[in-house]
Design an enzyme around this catalytic site. Sequence first.
Site, PDB file in Angstrom:
ATOM      1  N   ASP A 296     -31.700  49.741  41.975  1.00 25.75           N
ATOM      2  CA  ASP A 296     -32.734  50.760  41.916  1.00 25.75           C
ATOM      3  C   ASP A 296     -32.313  51.789  40.859  1.00 25.75           C
ATOM      4  O   ASP A 296     -31.188  51.759  40.349  1.00 25.75           O
ATOM      5  CB  ASP A 296     -32.978  51.405  43.294  1.00 25.75           C
ATOM      6  CG  ASP A 296     -34.384  52.023  43.372  1.00 25.75           C
ATOM      7  OD1 ASP A 296     -35.018  52.201  42.312  1.00 25.75           O
ATOM      8  OD2 ASP A 296     -34.851  52.335  44.490  1.00 25.75           O
TER       9      ASP A 296
HETATM   10  C1  BGC Z   1     -37.770  53.743  43.253  1.00 28.34           C
HETATM   11  C2  BGC Z   1     -38.178  52.303  43.067  1.00 28.34           C
HETATM   12  C3  BGC Z   1     -38.868  52.122  41.742  1.00 28.34           C
HETATM   13  C4  BGC Z   1     -37.935  52.596  40.650  1.00 28.34           C
HETATM   14  C5  BGC Z   1     -38.495  52.413  39.262  1.00 28.34           C
HETATM   15  C6  BGC Z   1     -37.022  54.274  42.059  1.00 28.34           C
HETATM   16  O1  BGC Z   1     -36.813  55.642  42.138  1.00 28.34           O
HETATM   17  O2  BGC Z   1     -36.981  53.843  44.415  1.00 28.34           O
HETATM   18  O3  BGC Z   1     -39.025  51.912  44.119  1.00 28.34           O
HETATM   19  O4  BGC Z   1     -39.217  50.775  41.571  1.00 28.34           O
HETATM   20  O5  BGC Z   1     -37.671  53.966  40.852  1.00 28.34           O
HETATM   21  O6  BGC Z   1     -39.510  53.279  38.994  1.00 28.34           O
END
Ligand code: BGC
Length: 763
Positions: A296
């Site tokens: 993530d």
């Molecule tokens: C979120 C994810 C997301 C990623 C990319 C993160 O902060 O937890 O769900 O896919 O950002 O935007």
Amino acid sequence: MSTPWSLSAVALIALAGAPLAALPAQQPARLTNRAAETRFVDSILARMTLAEKLGQLNQPSGAGIATGPGGGERATRMADLRRGGIGSFLNVVGADTTRALQRIAVEETRLHIPLVFGLDVIHGFRTVFPVPLGEAASFDPSLAERAARIAATEAAAAGIDWTFAPMVDIARDPRWGRIVEGAGEDPYLGALFAAARVRGFQGKDLTASDAIAATAKHFAAYGAAEGGRDYNVADVSERTLRDVYLPPFYGAACAGAATFMASFNEIAGVPSHANRHLLTDILRNEWNYDGMVVSDYTGVWELINHGVAADSAQAAELAIHAGVDMDMVSELYVRKLAASVAAGRARQADIDEAVRRVLRFKYRLGLFKAPYARRDAARERTAMLTPASRAAAREAARRSIVLLKNEQSTLPLRKDLGTVAVIGALAADSNVVLGNWGALGRREDAVPVLDGIRRAVSSRTTVTYAAGANPTSSDTTGIAEAVRVARAADVIVLVIGETADMSAEAESRSTLDLPGAQQQLANALHATGKPIVVVLMNGRPLAIDRLQETMPAILETWFLGVEAGNGIADVLFGDANPGGKMPVTTPRVVGQVPIYYDHKNTGRPPDPAVKWTSKYWDIPFTPLYPFGFGLSYTTFTIGAPRLSATTIGSADSLRVAVDVTNTGTRAGDEVVQLYVRDDVGSVTRPVMQLRRFQRLTLAPGERRTITFTLSVRDLAFYDLAMRRVAEPGTFHVFVGPNSRDVQSATFTLRGTRSIPVPDKCSP
Ligand code: BGC
């Protein structure tokens, strides 16, 4: 368009003949040509330097790259890209922009490896569909599949190869803002929606120019955040992890999800980005999953904050060893791992395996053969928000609405009423209906409730409007004007709830009450004595016991997307009959949280008449609305379950027949739900678990018999020794229109010992 890879890829496919490596049981047949794929990937790997390998594992954010001034960050990025230091971008959108970057990767890097472009396409791209929690309320996974298909078609035209969706986290605490992004509290419903969304995004052929790769996220137990506070610790047991949190991920893997994303949280002291047990032992070794795992956003770097890595090098070392293949945004793999390998703190084999998965992912997307297929400026102009997509969004909106209360048939409203007063700031807000992950949705495309109502009513009807109160402010000065407008109307449509940014990431709330002065507004309108229809908008179930007590009609409408206003008007005025059901239990007050239907019985099950039982002193222990609850403008009766046998063996199936009758005067939808309870287990079992459901439409007076088939797989769980088994003994089967109003029958699973039930994709 020809690429440096087209010829060799084709040649290698032609050479395929050697026996395939063991095909993971759960992977769909469409992932063929394994041997060719392996040879192709290994042939590239053999030519890569360590720096190029780490480059493939590196996914920086490209936000601003297209629009940047051309110096600074952009220049550095371009140099990194040309050196082979970038394998993927997230947050770069647009056919031309992604094409230009792809051209550099394919034509100017030493190995010509294409980029893969990722973006959060969560509930639509330009055509915004209902938020995922809302779609889950449809109890119609095929609806989510269609929505994802349309989103993929639009996104792919605009250069996106890969979405960071579906989010399949089970959520049992509505304070957690990300509850809006998933399918709610139930593992079975969650698994079906997870699989449907994966199928929708990826289509039948992942190499197709309108297919995008899916990501099952966030692996795992992210929704178990303590206190409902985003990013917080999840202290779930291994059994709860496997019984509750993992099934939707398994469903996504079975449907062929190309990637997984690690979660921000820790489980029992181990942050997911460093959790080899989760990412390798379970995902790779038990499930045979051979897709790619992405971190993530800065998740690798955050291992330092978690306190398991002393510095950024150690963070990278832990993550690569755990099984995180691609490093989103931290850029620690590319900066740190070469030195770690040299020092013997990171294994070359781990890096090679991660690179293989990244290359395989790109191969499966068809990027080596057709790196530009998903960036098509012509399609980008025509594919967006087509009339057919709008129609699908309207249908999705209608089917996601849940009727929570309808006293004395307040709904549906007549279209020829004299005056309809629409009250509430949310009613006129075209942004809020797009939800929090609206991707490229535009507010000017969206139909707010007020507009939907105006379009729906007869030419004789006057629609008046007053904001009254706003969810984001405690200012009550608008209430008097709202009351004045309401007094002059025949009916009040009161649109209240949350703004879209009160749920989703980093949007946890400490209460589930109506925010701002909206409850005061509702009270003041109630005092007018006029009939009131409450239209709720929210990204989580709200504790609205006061509304339930006082208001004659309540519709739960979530954030329904670009066609929200039309879909809601369809339901308000009876062009559509609501048939959605709550995919989460609604508490009366936040203090009941966590509250979910498949709880354990405890040694002292709640009994209002007995003091020493599991309940509260000050409030009932029951929810405001049970899981699976939702009404209709018509009425249904659901008969008792009729079982095909009272005793079954481990290889038998059990058929459960149920009669459903539309006893009202309108056509309508009912969702017949089947739950099972294992009466006695080696470990405690939930009081009931959803195992089947069917949403069906019946004409007035129509009666239908539906049959569900259960097998021993539906009875499986992790036993005392953590083996997945079904245990012989007696079971209850419950059927009904929700998890509370059920009728039951019993049967016995024969045998003297536990029956092993291995995970297998199909039932
Ligand atoms: C979120 C994810 C997301 C990623 C990319 C993160 O902060 O937890 O769900 O896919 O950002 O935007």
